[in-house]
Design an enzyme around this catalytic site. Structure first.
Site, mmCIF file in Angstrom:
data_model
loop_
_atom_site.group_PDB
_atom_site.id
_atom_site.type_symbol
_atom_site.label_atom_id
_atom_site.label_comp_id
_atom_site.label_asym_id
_atom_site.label_seq_id
_atom_site.Cartn_x
_atom_site.Cartn_y
_atom_site.Cartn_z
ATOM 1 N N CYS A 214 0.815 -1.227 0.000
ATOM 2 C CA CYS A 214 0.000 0.000 0.000
ATOM 3 C C CYS A 214 0.842 1.268 0.000
ATOM 4 O O CYS A 214 0.316 2.359 -0.232
ATOM 5 C CB CYS A 214 -0.949 0.007 1.187
ATOM 6 S SG CYS A 214 -1.926 -1.491 1.271
ATOM 7 N N HIS B 242 -3.697 6.961 2.147
ATOM 8 C CA HIS B 242 -4.101 5.622 1.723
ATOM 9 C C HIS B 242 -5.455 5.312 2.362
ATOM 10 O O HIS B 242 -5.689 5.617 3.526
ATOM 11 C CB HIS B 242 -3.039 4.611 2.160
ATOM 12 C CG HIS B 242 -3.452 3.195 1.942
ATOM 13 N ND1 HIS B 242 -4.008 2.776 0.749
ATOM 14 C CD2 HIS B 242 -3.414 2.108 2.754
ATOM 15 C CE1 HIS B 242 -4.293 1.495 0.856
ATOM 16 N NE2 HIS B 242 -3.944 1.065 2.044
ATOM 17 N N ASN C 32 -10.268 -0.632 -0.001
ATOM 18 C CA ASN C 32 -8.802 -0.516 0.013
ATOM 19 C C ASN C 32 -8.248 -1.116 -1.290
ATOM 20 O O ASN C 32 -8.337 -2.318 -1.505
ATOM 21 C CB ASN C 32 -8.279 -1.269 1.244
ATOM 22 C CG ASN C 32 -6.769 -1.252 1.363
ATOM 23 O OD1 ASN C 32 -6.056 -0.879 0.433
ATOM 24 N ND2 ASN C 32 -6.282 -1.673 2.517
HETATM 25 O O1 UT7 Z 1 -3.824 -1.437 3.457
HETATM 26 C C1 UT7 Z 1 -2.929 -2.022 4.315
HETATM 27 C C2 UT7 Z 1 -3.134 -1.614 5.700
HETATM 28 N N1 UT7 Z 1 -4.331 -2.222 6.199
HETATM 29 C C3 UT7 Z 1 -4.930 -1.656 7.215
HETATM 30 O O2 UT7 Z 1 -4.506 -0.612 7.636
HETATM 31 C C4 UT7 Z 1 -6.085 -2.362 7.857
HETATM 32 C C5 UT7 Z 1 -5.990 -2.179 9.346
HETATM 33 N N2 UT7 Z 1 -7.005 -2.887 10.119
HETATM 34 C C6 UT7 Z 1 -8.294 -2.544 10.099
HETATM 35 O O3 UT7 Z 1 -8.723 -1.701 9.341
HETATM 36 C C7 UT7 Z 1 -9.201 -3.168 11.139
HETATM 37 O O4 UT7 Z 1 -8.417 -3.854 12.079
HETATM 38 C C8 UT7 Z 1 -10.253 -4.141 10.546
HETATM 39 C C9 UT7 Z 1 -11.286 -3.367 9.770
HETATM 40 C C10 UT7 Z 1 -9.587 -5.182 9.691
HETATM 41 C C11 UT7 Z 1 -10.998 -4.824 11.694
HETATM 42 O O5 UT7 Z 1 -11.578 -3.847 12.555
HETATM 43 P P1 UT7 Z 1 -11.341 -3.908 14.128
HETATM 44 O O6 UT7 Z 1 -12.100 -2.805 14.714
HETATM 45 O O7 UT7 Z 1 -9.847 -3.931 14.359
HETATM 46 O O8 UT7 Z 1 -12.014 -5.262 14.515
HETATM 47 P P2 UT7 Z 1 -11.381 -6.483 15.289
HETATM 48 O O9 UT7 Z 1 -10.464 -7.244 14.423
HETATM 49 O O10 UT7 Z 1 -10.874 -5.983 16.606
HETATM 50 O O11 UT7 Z 1 -12.675 -7.362 15.553
HETATM 51 C C12 UT7 Z 1 -13.740 -6.894 16.369
HETATM 52 C C13 UT7 Z 1 -14.866 -7.896 16.311
HETATM 53 C C14 UT7 Z 1 -14.399 -9.341 16.474
HETATM 54 O O12 UT7 Z 1 -15.388 -10.052 17.192
HETATM 55 P P3 UT7 Z 1 -15.205 -10.328 18.768
HETATM 56 O O13 UT7 Z 1 -13.912 -11.098 18.885
HETATM 57 O O14 UT7 Z 1 -15.121 -8.967 19.408
HETATM 58 O O15 UT7 Z 1 -16.423 -11.099 19.108
HETATM 59 C C15 UT7 Z 1 -14.360 -9.855 15.044
HETATM 60 O O16 UT7 Z 1 -14.543 -11.241 14.971
HETATM 61 O O17 UT7 Z 1 -15.495 -7.836 15.022
HETATM 62 C C16 UT7 Z 1 -15.531 -9.126 14.436
HETATM 63 N N3 UT7 Z 1 -15.433 -8.986 13.007
HETATM 64 C C17 UT7 Z 1 -16.497 -8.811 12.202
HETATM 65 N N4 UT7 Z 1 -17.807 -8.736 12.449
HETATM 66 C C18 UT7 Z 1 -18.637 -8.541 11.412
HETATM 67 C C19 UT7 Z 1 -14.311 -8.978 12.229
HETATM 68 N N5 UT7 Z 1 -14.640 -8.804 10.946
HETATM 69 C C20 UT7 Z 1 -15.979 -8.710 10.898
HETATM 70 C C21 UT7 Z 1 -16.907 -8.523 9.855
HETATM 71 N N6 UT7 Z 1 -18.224 -8.439 10.172
HETATM 72 N N7 UT7 Z 1 -16.523 -8.406 8.557
#
Ligand code: UT7
Length: 329
Positions: free
Chosen positions: A113, A253, A283
């Site tokens: 990225c 980005h 993204n």
């Molecule tokens: O381009 C390269 C760089 N990439 C990035 O910068 C991406 C960076 N990361 C992110 O943008 C975020 O970490 C994500 C969007 C990938 C995830 O968001 P988050 O707020 O960090 O969520 P999380 O991984 O902490 O998950 C929170 C909850 C989890 O459930 P529990 O364990 O709290 O019960 C996940 O299982 O959300 C759940 N979850 C979802 N729920 C519904 C994860 N993905 C999904 C989904 N739909 N698609």
């Protein structure tokens, strides 16, 4: 040293739209979760017969036309991508022949990225020193081809697209004023496609285990991204002898709206100063910044003399930022 700037921009995104409602039918997710956690509403998906070089070609043709530079005049083509058509030849070679840019040196660059930032930084050095006059830099991805469509944590995030710029000499004091690039390979495991290279060549097992698709520890990458979007922007501003008050536009980005919001808050920017298209494209890795840049140009948002900050971060881990004084009327 010759001042170097952007002479023309171009972009192309595939026609097929994948909405959050579509994703609700594919994985256990919801429009509400995706919008609030990422800011994304839809993304584009390349047609089965489209590969990265096809997307790159359309963006590049537009950038050349808008720059008023012919393909034959291009000295250098750099394509930033992690989704080339194939291992080799490179996308830049395929593009060179499709454009008829016969005298151009060509290579692909892999910095995920941050690839577009690495690309313009590299290309501009050749022009600054007088070695070359015109360079074409393209950020292009078909991330849909390396997405695990059954993994809800990554399937919702990525889209396909291409953005291109033509770089060349500009008036003294305009164009790229500073660059800040960096990497931290010790955290490479946080975001990777494990198979398909010399470590784990393609086999039945790698395909069955979906090791040819993106694996990400989202939460950790998120923390890194918030840190570097701020530090690399501050670093580039400092090198340009500027402060956050000098920013007329931030073109970050487009990985997550919450990452962008953190930077906006830190720099005290008002919304008008931030170029955002994440809701429409998700993204697109190396294509995110040049597509956002091109759209802002087409909307007439920039005026000559505006100070733009472009900032990217991603797998590697890698990051980059540049301060650019807009040189076009
Ligand atoms: O381009 C390269 C760089 N990439 C990035 O910068 C991406 C960076 N990361 C992110 O943008 C975020 O970490 C994500 C969007 C990938 C995830 O968001 P988050 O707020 O960090 O969520 P999380 O991984 O902490 O998950 C929170 C909850 C989890 O459930 P529990 O364990 O709290 O019960 C996940 O299982 O959300 C759940 N979850 C979802 N729920 C519904 C994860 N993905 C999904 C989904 N739909 N698609």
């Amino acid at each position: 040293m010759q001042s170097v700037g952007i002479l023309g921009t171009g972009a192309y995104v595939p026609e097929k739209v994948l909405t959050n409602a579509d994703l609700e039918k594919m994985v256990d997710t919801s429009d509400e979760w995706i919008v609030t956690r990422t800011g994304m509403k839809e993304r584009r998906i390349a047609a089965p017969d489209q590969a990265s070089s096809d997307l790159a070609l359309k963006a590049a043709e537009q950038a050349l036309e808008r720059a008023g530079v012919s393909a034959e005049e291009i000295d250098l083509i750099i394509v930033a991508t992690v989704t080339p058509d194939m291992s080799f030849p490179t996308v830049s070679c395929l593009l060179q022949t499709q454009l008829g840019a016969n005298k151009a040196a060509t290579f692909d660059l892999s910095a995920a990225c941050a690839g577009f930032l690495y690309g313009v930084t590299t290309a501009s050095q050749f022009i600054q020193t007088g070695a070359y006059r015109y360079a074409l830099v393209v950020g292009v991805e078909c991330l849909s081809r390396i997405t695990n469509w059954s993994d809800r944590e990554t399937a919702i995030l990525f889209g396909d697209g291409a953005g291109a710029v033509v770089l060349g000499p500009v008036e003294e004091g305009y164009g790229f004023l500073s660059f800040e690039l960096g990497g931290d390979g010790s955290k490479g495991d946080l975001l990777k496609v494990p198979a398909g290279g010399s470590r784990l060549p393609a086999s039945h097992e790698t395909v069955e285990k979906r090791l040819h698709t993106i694996q990400m520890v989202g939460r950790e990458v998120f923390k890194f991204a918030v840190r570097v979007i701020i530090s690399s922007t501050e670093g580039a501003l400092k090198k340009a002898g500027m402060t956050k008050e000098d920013i007329d536009f931030l073109i970050p980005h487009q990985a997550n709206i919450r990452i962008i919001d953190a930077a906006v808050k830190r720099f005290g920017l008002d919304e008008q100063k931030v170029v955002i298209n994440i809701h429409r494209y998700g993204n697109m890795s190396s294509a995110s910044i040049p597509v956002a840049l091109h759209e802002a140009v087409m909307e007439g948002r920039f005026q000559k003399g505006d100070k733009l900050v472009l900032c990217g971060f991603g797998a590697g881990l890698t990051w980059g930022a540049t301060v650019l004084k807009w040189s076009l009327e």
